[in-house]
Design a protein around this motif. Sequence first.
Motif, PDB file in Angstrom:
ATOM      1  N   LEU A   1       0.399  -1.188   0.367  1.00  0.00           N
ATOM      2  CA  LEU A   1       0.255   0.189   0.296  1.00  0.00           C
ATOM      3  C   LEU A   1       1.094   0.892   0.026  1.00  0.00           C
ATOM      4  CD1 LEU A   1      -2.989   0.995   0.634  1.00  0.00           C
ATOM      5  CD2 LEU A   1      -2.164   1.541   2.529  1.00  0.00           C
ATOM      6  N   TYR A   2       1.934   1.123   0.929  1.00  0.00           N
ATOM      7  CA  TYR A   2       3.151   2.074   0.911  1.00  0.00           C
ATOM      8  C   TYR A   2       3.860   2.534  -0.516  1.00  0.00           C
ATOM      9  CZ  TYR A   2       7.321   4.747   1.354  1.00  0.00           C
ATOM     10  OH  TYR A   2       8.383   5.628   1.049  1.00  0.00           O
ATOM     11  N   ARG A   3       4.034   1.797  -0.682  1.00  0.00           N
ATOM     12  CA  ARG A   3       4.289   1.919  -2.293  1.00  0.00           C
ATOM     13  C   ARG A   3       3.958   2.367  -3.390  1.00  0.00           C
ATOM     14  NH1 ARG A   3       6.744  -3.663  -0.988  1.00  0.00           N
ATOM     15  NH2 ARG A   3       8.556  -3.198   0.103  1.00  0.00           N
ATOM     16  N   GLU A   4       2.660   1.343  -3.456  1.00  0.00           N
ATOM     17  CA  GLU A   4       1.934   2.041  -4.796  1.00  0.00           C
ATOM     18  C   GLU A   4       1.106   3.031  -4.427  1.00  0.00           C
ATOM     19  OE1 GLU A   4      -1.664  -1.563  -4.501  1.00  0.00           O
ATOM     20  OE2 GLU A   4      -0.062  -2.400  -5.783  1.00  0.00           O
ATOM     21  N   ASN A   5       1.126   3.814  -2.540  1.00  0.00           N
ATOM     22  CA  ASN A   5       1.037   5.527  -2.994  1.00  0.00           C
ATOM     23  C   ASN A   5       1.263   6.171  -3.327  1.00  0.00           C
ATOM     24  OD1 ASN A   5      -2.166   4.355  -1.764  1.00  0.00           O
ATOM     25  ND2 ASN A   5      -1.599   5.152   0.477  1.00  0.00           N
ATOM     26  N   ASP A   6       2.627   5.938  -2.975  1.00  0.00           N
ATOM     27  CA  ASP A   6       3.803   6.894  -3.005  1.00  0.00           C
ATOM     28  C   ASP A   6       4.484   7.361  -4.280  1.00  0.00           C
ATOM     29  OD1 ASP A   6       6.485   8.064  -1.681  1.00  0.00           O
ATOM     30  OD2 ASP A   6       7.261   7.142  -2.815  1.00  0.00           O
ATOM     31  N   ILE A   7       4.453   5.740  -5.862  1.00  0.00           N
ATOM     32  CA  ILE A   7       4.095   6.344  -6.683  1.00  0.00           C
ATOM     33  C   ILE A   7       2.678   7.180  -6.925  1.00  0.00           C
ATOM     34  CG2 ILE A   7       4.130   4.928  -8.674  1.00  0.00           C
ATOM     35  CD1 ILE A   7       5.944   2.454  -7.573  1.00  0.00           C
ATOM     36  N   GLU A   8       1.933   6.419  -6.995  1.00  0.00           N
ATOM     37  CA  GLU A   8       0.538   7.351  -7.644  1.00  0.00           C
ATOM     38  C   GLU A   8       0.530   8.567  -7.253  1.00  0.00           C
ATOM     39  OE1 GLU A   8      -2.591   4.850  -7.654  1.00  0.00           O
ATOM     40  OE2 GLU A   8      -1.480   4.089  -9.521  1.00  0.00           O
TER      41      GLU A   8
ATOM     42  N   LEU B   1      -6.687   8.777 -11.186  1.00  0.00           N
ATOM     43  CA  LEU B   1      -5.927   8.513 -10.521  1.00  0.00           C
ATOM     44  C   LEU B   1      -6.383   8.916  -9.072  1.00  0.00           C
ATOM     45  CD1 LEU B   1      -3.040   7.613 -10.162  1.00  0.00           C
ATOM     46  CD2 LEU B   1      -2.022   9.964 -10.183  1.00  0.00           C
ATOM     47  N   ILE B   2      -6.793  10.665  -8.709  1.00  0.00           N
ATOM     48  CA  ILE B   2      -7.100  10.577  -6.948  1.00  0.00           C
ATOM     49  C   ILE B   2      -8.631   9.679  -6.765  1.00  0.00           C
ATOM     50  CG2 ILE B   2      -8.886  12.480  -6.195  1.00  0.00           C
ATOM     51  CD1 ILE B   2      -6.908  14.461  -7.485  1.00  0.00           C
ATOM     52  N   HIS B   3      -9.217   9.480  -7.538  1.00  0.00           N
ATOM     53  CA  HIS B   3     -10.068   8.182  -7.573  1.00  0.00           C
ATOM     54  C   HIS B   3      -9.452   6.908  -6.702  1.00  0.00           C
ATOM     55  CE1 HIS B   3     -13.989   6.540  -6.744  1.00  0.00           C
ATOM     56  NE2 HIS B   3     -13.608   6.113  -7.479  1.00  0.00           N
ATOM     57  N   ARG B   4      -8.481   6.883  -7.714  1.00  0.00           N
ATOM     58  CA  ARG B   4      -7.834   5.487  -7.422  1.00  0.00           C
ATOM     59  C   ARG B   4      -6.545   4.908  -5.510  1.00  0.00           C
ATOM     60  NH1 ARG B   4      -5.617   3.407 -12.016  1.00  0.00           N
ATOM     61  NH2 ARG B   4      -3.934   5.090 -11.651  1.00  0.00           N
ATOM     62  N   ILE B   5      -6.466   6.110  -5.444  1.00  0.00           N
ATOM     63  CA  ILE B   5      -5.647   6.834  -4.632  1.00  0.00           C
ATOM     64  C   ILE B   5      -6.441   6.839  -2.616  1.00  0.00           C
ATOM     65  CG2 ILE B   5      -4.543   8.678  -3.245  1.00  0.00           C
ATOM     66  CD1 ILE B   5      -2.583   9.154  -5.926  1.00  0.00           C
ATOM     67  N   ALA B   6      -7.704   7.533  -3.465  1.00  0.00           N
ATOM     68  CA  ALA B   6      -8.783   7.305  -2.747  1.00  0.00           C
ATOM     69  C   ALA B   6      -9.197   6.545  -2.341  1.00  0.00           C
ATOM     70  CB  ALA B   6     -10.501   8.571  -2.694  1.00  0.00           C
ATOM     71  N   SER B   7      -9.038   5.826  -2.644  1.00  0.00           N
ATOM     72  CA  SER B   7     -10.085   3.936  -2.328  1.00  0.00           C
ATOM     73  C   SER B   7      -9.184   3.584  -1.624  1.00  0.00           C
ATOM     74  CB  SER B   7     -10.224   3.189  -3.555  1.00  0.00           C
ATOM     75  OG  SER B   7      -8.678   2.477  -3.904  1.00  0.00           O
ATOM     76  N   ARG B   8      -7.610   3.124  -1.882  1.00  0.00           N
ATOM     77  CA  ARG B   8      -6.327   2.832  -0.923  1.00  0.00           C
ATOM     78  C   ARG B   8      -6.740   3.418   0.618  1.00  0.00           C
ATOM     79  NH1 ARG B   8      -2.393   3.804  -4.522  1.00  0.00           N
ATOM     80  NH2 ARG B   8      -2.866   1.900  -6.720  1.00  0.00           N
TER      81      ARG B   8
ATOM     82  N   ASN C   1       1.687  12.762   3.677  1.00  0.00           N
ATOM     83  CA  ASN C   1       1.427  12.719   4.953  1.00  0.00           C
ATOM     84  C   ASN C   1       1.179  11.372   5.956  1.00  0.00           C
ATOM     85  OD1 ASN C   1       3.113  15.026   5.094  1.00  0.00           O
ATOM     86  ND2 ASN C   1       1.470  16.071   5.648  1.00  0.00           N
ATOM     87  N   ILE C   2      -0.038  10.756   4.990  1.00  0.00           N
ATOM     88  CA  ILE C   2      -0.036   9.863   6.215  1.00  0.00           C
ATOM     89  C   ILE C   2       0.848   8.827   5.480  1.00  0.00           C
ATOM     90  CG2 ILE C   2      -2.268   8.403   5.851  1.00  0.00           C
ATOM     91  CD1 ILE C   2      -2.920  10.371   7.472  1.00  0.00           C
ATOM     92  N   ASN C   3       0.980   8.202   4.396  1.00  0.00           N
ATOM     93  CA  ASN C   3       1.559   7.470   3.402  1.00  0.00           C
ATOM     94  C   ASN C   3       2.738   7.514   4.184  1.00  0.00           C
ATOM     95  OD1 ASN C   3       1.228   5.049   1.810  1.00  0.00           O
ATOM     96  ND2 ASN C   3       3.059   6.592   0.931  1.00  0.00           N
ATOM     97  N   GLU C   4       3.573   8.457   4.734  1.00  0.00           N
ATOM     98  CA  GLU C   4       5.517   8.478   5.321  1.00  0.00           C
ATOM     99  C   GLU C   4       4.134   8.035   7.155  1.00  0.00           C
ATOM    100  OE1 GLU C   4       8.265   9.315   4.193  1.00  0.00           O
ATOM    101  OE2 GLU C   4       6.972   9.429   2.346  1.00  0.00           O
ATOM    102  N   LYS C   5       3.559   8.098   7.524  1.00  0.00           N
ATOM    103  CA  LYS C   5       3.951   7.768   9.029  1.00  0.00           C
ATOM    104  C   LYS C   5       3.861   6.066   8.393  1.00  0.00           C
ATOM    105  CE  LYS C   5       2.722   7.458  13.115  1.00  0.00           C
ATOM    106  NZ  LYS C   5       3.841   7.734  13.642  1.00  0.00           N
ATOM    107  N   ILE C   6       2.611   5.875   7.641  1.00  0.00           N
ATOM    108  CA  ILE C   6       2.581   4.804   7.057  1.00  0.00           C
ATOM    109  C   ILE C   6       4.358   3.871   7.727  1.00  0.00           C
ATOM    110  CG2 ILE C   6       2.052   3.005   5.440  1.00  0.00           C
ATOM    111  CD1 ILE C   6      -0.592   3.918   5.373  1.00  0.00           C
ATOM    112  N   ARG C   7       4.645   4.861   6.732  1.00  0.00           N
ATOM    113  CA  ARG C   7       6.383   4.046   6.420  1.00  0.00           C
ATOM    114  C   ARG C   7       7.315   4.263   6.946  1.00  0.00           C
ATOM    115  NH1 ARG C   7      10.933   6.427   6.517  1.00  0.00           N
ATOM    116  NH2 ARG C   7      10.666   7.887   6.647  1.00  0.00           N
TER     117      ARG C   7
END
Length: 130
Positions: free
Chosen positions: A47-54, A73-80, A120-126
Motif C-alpha cells: 500500500l505504501y509503495r503504490e501510494n508513493d508512486i501514484e 488517479l485521485i479516485h484510485r488513491i482515495a480508495s486505498r 503525510n499519511i503515507n509517510e507515517k505508514i512508512r
Amino acid sequence: DIPADTIPVAFPETEKKNSIELPYNLSDLIKLTMSDEALLDDVLKQLYRENDIEIDNAYALIATENLKELSVLIHRIASRFQQIKANEKNELLYKIEQRFRASSGISKNEIIELLDYWKNINEKIRSDLF
C-alpha cells in the motif's frame, strides 16, 4: 488454523499500530488479513509503495493539467486511503470529485492540499513499518 466461529484478535503489535494516535485505522486490514501480522505488514508495505508512486504521479499531472487522468488517479488513491480509514479530508475529496465531474471550478491548491494530506499519511505508514 483459526476455527471458523472464532473472531481473530489483533496481535499486540498490530494493536499498537492501530492506536488512537495514528491518523489511520487498520481494523479492516486486520480483518482482511485474519490478524496475520506478517501478511498485514506485507499489505501495508505494498500500500505504501503504490501510494508513493501514484501520489508523485498525481503531483506531476497537476503540472500537465491532464485533468481526466488526474481524476482517475485521485479516485484510485482515495480508495486505498479509505481502506485504512484515513478520512480527515473526505469532505475536500468529495468537493474535488464533484468538480471533476462538472469539469469546472477545479482548484489546484485544493488538489495539492489533498495530496499533501495523503503524502503525510503515507509517510507515517512508512515510518511505522521501516
